[in-house]
Design an enzyme around this catalytic site. Sequence first.
Site, PDB file in Angstrom:
ATOM      1  N   SER A  17      35.899  44.404  68.327  1.00  0.00           N
ATOM      2  CA  SER A  17      35.984  45.872  68.435  1.00  0.00           C
ATOM      3  C   SER A  17      34.694  46.449  69.031  1.00  0.00           C
ATOM      4  O   SER A  17      34.739  47.444  69.761  1.00  0.00           O
ATOM      5  CB  SER A  17      36.306  46.515  67.078  1.00  0.00           C
ATOM      6  OG  SER A  17      35.198  46.449  66.218  1.00  0.00           O
ATOM      7  N   ILE A  97      21.217  31.614  67.237  1.00  0.00           N
ATOM      8  CA  ILE A  97      20.791  31.039  68.510  1.00  0.00           C
ATOM      9  C   ILE A  97      19.337  30.564  68.402  1.00  0.00           C
ATOM     10  O   ILE A  97      18.572  31.005  67.551  1.00  0.00           O
ATOM     11  CB  ILE A  97      21.031  31.986  69.694  1.00  0.00           C
ATOM     12  CG1 ILE A  97      20.247  33.258  69.552  1.00  0.00           C
ATOM     13  CG2 ILE A  97      22.506  32.319  69.835  1.00  0.00           C
ATOM     14  CD1 ILE A  97      20.378  34.133  70.760  1.00  0.00           C
ATOM     15  N   HIS A 113      24.220  44.412  63.616  1.00  0.00           N
ATOM     16  CA  HIS A 113      24.405  43.882  62.263  1.00  0.00           C
ATOM     17  C   HIS A 113      24.823  45.027  61.336  1.00  0.00           C
ATOM     18  O   HIS A 113      24.248  46.126  61.409  1.00  0.00           O
ATOM     19  CB  HIS A 113      23.097  43.244  61.774  1.00  0.00           C
ATOM     20  CG  HIS A 113      23.234  42.649  60.415  1.00  0.00           C
ATOM     21  ND1 HIS A 113      23.862  41.434  60.205  1.00  0.00           N
ATOM     22  CD2 HIS A 113      22.881  43.116  59.197  1.00  0.00           C
ATOM     23  CE1 HIS A 113      23.861  41.176  58.898  1.00  0.00           C
ATOM     24  NE2 HIS A 113      23.271  42.176  58.269  1.00  0.00           N
TER      25      HIS A 113
HETATM   26  C1  GAR Z   1      30.665  43.696  63.111  1.00  0.00           C
HETATM   27  O1  GAR Z   1      30.723  44.429  61.918  1.00  0.00           O
HETATM   28  C2  GAR Z   1      29.269  43.160  63.346  1.00  0.00           C
HETATM   29  O2  GAR Z   1      28.269  44.056  62.932  1.00  0.00           O
HETATM   30  C3  GAR Z   1      29.278  41.942  62.477  1.00  0.00           C
HETATM   31  O3  GAR Z   1      30.534  41.354  62.710  1.00  0.00           O
HETATM   32  C4  GAR Z   1      31.462  42.394  63.000  1.00  0.00           C
HETATM   33  C5  GAR Z   1      32.170  42.064  64.287  1.00  0.00           C
HETATM   34  O4  GAR Z   1      33.220  42.972  64.514  1.00  0.00           O
HETATM   35  N1  GAR Z   1      28.200  41.055  62.817  1.00  0.00           N
HETATM   36  C6  GAR Z   1      27.491  40.385  61.915  1.00  0.00           C
HETATM   37  O5  GAR Z   1      27.721  40.416  60.725  1.00  0.00           O
HETATM   38  C7  GAR Z   1      26.375  39.529  62.493  1.00  0.00           C
HETATM   39  N2  GAR Z   1      25.454  39.148  61.475  1.00  0.00           N
HETATM   40  P1  GAR Z   1      33.898  43.072  65.924  1.00  0.00           P
HETATM   41  O6  GAR Z   1      34.283  41.635  66.332  1.00  0.00           O
HETATM   42  O7  GAR Z   1      35.121  43.915  65.704  1.00  0.00           O
HETATM   43  O8  GAR Z   1      32.920  43.689  66.877  1.00  0.00           O
END
Ligand code: GAR
Length: 205
Positions: A17, A97, A113
Amino acid sequence: MNTRKGKIAVLLSGRGSNFEAIYKNSTSADSPYEIALVVSDKRKAKGLTTADEFGIPTNFVRPRDFSSKTAYEKKLIELFEKFKIDLICLAGFMRIISPTLINKYPARIINIHPSLLPLFPGLEAQRQALEAGAEVSGCTVHFVDEGVDSGPIIMQARVRIEKDDSEESLSTRILSEEHRIYSEVIRLFFQNKLKIEGRRVKILT
Ligand code: GAR
């Protein structure tokens, strides 16, 4: 006049998203950047399918096809070079990474994040915030360094935690702030308005 738009690669592992929000932002006429490549470590990531539908080049790079993290990241670098990538945006890319990639793209890798870092790094940040009884959480866009969610913070947005919030309801409200600030940061990057001083990032006006 040089009208070349900055080229970004979005790395994702799932829903995508944030990628969709960034894409939408990039399609406005005044956007200083475009998404040139989407890469995933998961074949079935919804974000990969969406990128295909948008006509953006995609690549599934399966970690287990490589003998080491270094070899995996060298393959990513090969792709970034092929597509002349200026900025790498991690958007729900669930891998840590290493210096192989970080040193190749100093101050040119950013991540989003779902917490107000340095609070609640790592997995399930929204759940961590609820379990800690926090009244406020939010999201952070930061430069990536060798630690976990530890690089210089570029921008944050706060989200109030309500008494009856579930992990899902909180995540939904945080996500809409993620979608807003991620594109904003990418624009600032390509307008040369982000200046790193030590561990602090100044936004030039
Ligand atoms: C988001 O909430 C992002 O902040 C989190 O994963 C989700 C991905 O959503 N990332 C982390 O937790 C990284 N540490 P999306 O695939 O719908 O963008």
